[in-house]
Design a protein around this motif. Structure first.
Motif, PDB file in Angstrom:
ATOM      1  N   GLY A 117       1.921   6.910  -6.451  1.00 45.95           N
ATOM      2  CA  GLY A 117       0.944   7.923  -7.012  1.00 45.95           C
ATOM      3  C   GLY A 117      -0.167   7.107  -7.215  1.00 45.95           C
ATOM      4  N   SER A 118      -0.475   5.531  -7.331  1.00 50.10           N
ATOM      5  CA  SER A 118      -1.763   5.241  -7.923  1.00 50.10           C
ATOM      6  C   SER A 118      -2.549   5.047  -6.168  1.00 50.10           C
ATOM      7  CB  SER A 118      -0.766   3.723  -8.553  1.00 50.10           C
ATOM      8  OG  SER A 118      -0.186   3.086  -7.087  1.00 50.10           O
ATOM      9  N   VAL A 176       0.492  -1.430  -0.014  1.00 48.03           N
ATOM     10  CA  VAL A 176      -0.017   0.186   0.232  1.00 48.03           C
ATOM     11  C   VAL A 176       0.804   1.022  -0.017  1.00 48.03           C
ATOM     12  CG1 VAL A 176      -1.481   1.546   0.860  1.00 48.03           C
ATOM     13  CG2 VAL A 176      -2.311  -1.518   1.592  1.00 48.03           C
ATOM     14  N   PHE A 177       1.801   1.085   0.467  1.00 47.12           N
ATOM     15  CA  PHE A 177       2.534   2.381   0.724  1.00 47.12           C
ATOM     16  C   PHE A 177       3.532   2.971   0.039  1.00 47.12           C
ATOM     17  CE2 PHE A 177       2.192   2.283   6.096  1.00 47.12           C
ATOM     18  CZ  PHE A 177       1.489   2.683   5.784  1.00 47.12           C
ATOM     19  N   CYS A 178       4.204   1.719  -1.303  1.00 52.68           N
ATOM     20  CA  CYS A 178       4.608   2.141  -2.420  1.00 52.68           C
ATOM     21  C   CYS A 178       3.112   2.266  -3.561  1.00 52.68           C
ATOM     22  CB  CYS A 178       4.939   0.675  -3.115  1.00 52.68           C
ATOM     23  SG  CYS A 178       6.223   0.007  -1.999  1.00 52.68           S
ATOM     24  N   GLY A 179       2.632   2.285  -3.026  1.00 51.02           N
ATOM     25  CA  GLY A 179       1.279   2.520  -4.283  1.00 51.02           C
ATOM     26  C   GLY A 179       1.329   4.142  -4.036  1.00 51.02           C
ATOM     27  N   ILE A 180       1.394   4.063  -2.493  1.00 56.36           N
ATOM     28  CA  ILE A 180       0.785   5.671  -2.300  1.00 56.36           C
ATOM     29  C   ILE A 180       2.758   6.370  -3.259  1.00 56.36           C
ATOM     30  CG2 ILE A 180       1.490   7.296  -0.195  1.00 56.36           C
ATOM     31  CD1 ILE A 180      -0.869   5.268   1.322  1.00 56.36           C
ATOM     32  N   VAL A 181       3.688   6.294  -2.590  1.00 55.10           N
ATOM     33  CA  VAL A 181       4.831   7.057  -3.283  1.00 55.10           C
ATOM     34  C   VAL A 181       4.759   6.540  -5.042  1.00 55.10           C
ATOM     35  CG1 VAL A 181       7.228   6.647  -3.592  1.00 55.10           C
ATOM     36  CG2 VAL A 181       6.227   5.817  -0.878  1.00 55.10           C
ATOM     37  N   GLY A 239      11.554  10.860   2.238  1.00 55.38           N
ATOM     38  CA  GLY A 239      10.429   9.907   1.757  1.00 55.38           C
ATOM     39  C   GLY A 239       9.406  10.968   1.794  1.00 55.38           C
ATOM     40  N   LEU A 240       8.376  10.159   1.694  1.00 50.32           N
ATOM     41  CA  LEU A 240       6.408  10.792   1.832  1.00 50.32           C
ATOM     42  C   LEU A 240       6.284  11.172   3.931  1.00 50.32           C
ATOM     43  CD1 LEU A 240       5.232   9.182  -1.047  1.00 50.32           C
ATOM     44  CD2 LEU A 240       6.160  11.576  -1.394  1.00 50.32           C
ATOM     45  N   ALA A 241       4.802  11.994   4.103  1.00 51.58           N
ATOM     46  CA  ALA A 241       4.910  12.014   5.503  1.00 51.58           C
ATOM     47  C   ALA A 241       3.309  12.150   4.407  1.00 51.58           C
ATOM     48  CB  ALA A 241       5.044  12.647   5.536  1.00 51.58           C
ATOM     49  N   PHE A 242       2.247  11.331   4.949  1.00 53.50           N
ATOM     50  CA  PHE A 242       0.734  11.519   4.861  1.00 53.50           C
ATOM     51  C   PHE A 242      -0.224  11.387   5.667  1.00 53.50           C
ATOM     52  CE2 PHE A 242       2.772   7.540   3.838  1.00 53.50           C
ATOM     53  CZ  PHE A 242       1.709   6.563   4.484  1.00 53.50           C
ATOM     54  N   LEU A 243      -1.314  11.414   6.282  1.00 57.05           N
ATOM     55  CA  LEU A 243      -1.818  11.057   7.355  1.00 57.05           C
ATOM     56  C   LEU A 243      -2.357   9.471   7.619  1.00 57.05           C
ATOM     57  CD1 LEU A 243      -4.460  13.378   7.508  1.00 57.05           C
ATOM     58  CD2 LEU A 243      -2.147  14.058   8.813  1.00 57.05           C
TER      59      LEU A 243
END
Length: 148
Positions: free
Chosen positions: A12-13, A5-10, A25-29
């Motif tokens: 953009g899918s 799931v987190f690779c999908g967020i990275v 990296g990325l930060a998200f809620l």
């Protein structure tokens, strides 16, 4: 990794309420926050646990976490943060992620029992993500003199 799931967020899918992005990296809620403004910080590559994070990446990754731990209280009105990393046990997504949870004295969080909450709607989550991201950007620019 295709099923992460987190690779999908990275990639953009998979949608997320993005808070901040840096080379580290990325930060998200978190979609099931302990408290509203609970942020997850992940490295961009698929890394499962903290011991797997290359030593050359540790300083940059944790500097990103550190800036977010300063941004979250300002943006949410909290008094501080709780920062945590699970490795394997209780790691619901097998991708390294650091929790930055807003805390306020008397908030009811005791020990490691984390009751989860929900955002009222996407608009509330988007607003909180934007407020934290704005504060992160302010701190980052103040530190480096440039936007990442």
């Amino acid at each position: 990794m295709a099923d992460c799931v987190f690779c999908g967020i990275v990639a953009g899918s998979i949608p997320a309420f993005l808070v901040a992005s840096s080379p580290a990296g990325l930060a998200f809620l978190d979609i099931r926050p302990v408290f509203k403004g609970h942020v997850l910080v992940i490295p961009r590559p698929h890394i499962v646990t903290l011991p797997d994070l290359p030593s050359d990446d540790i300083a940059e990754y944790f500097r990103f976490v550190q800036l977010l731990s300063a941004a979250v209280p300002v943006a949410t009105g909290a008094r501080g943060t709780f920062v945590a990393v699970n490795n394997v046990v209780s790691q619901s997504v097998p991708h390294l992620h650091t929790h930055v949870v807003p805390r306020t004295k008397g908030d009811g969080l005791k020990g490691f029992f984390w009751p989860r909450r929900k955002y009222a709607d996407d608009e509330e989550a988007t607003g909180i993500a934007a407020a934290i991201g704005k504060e992160y950007t302010r701190l980052s620019v103040a530190e480096t003199g440039r936007r990442e």
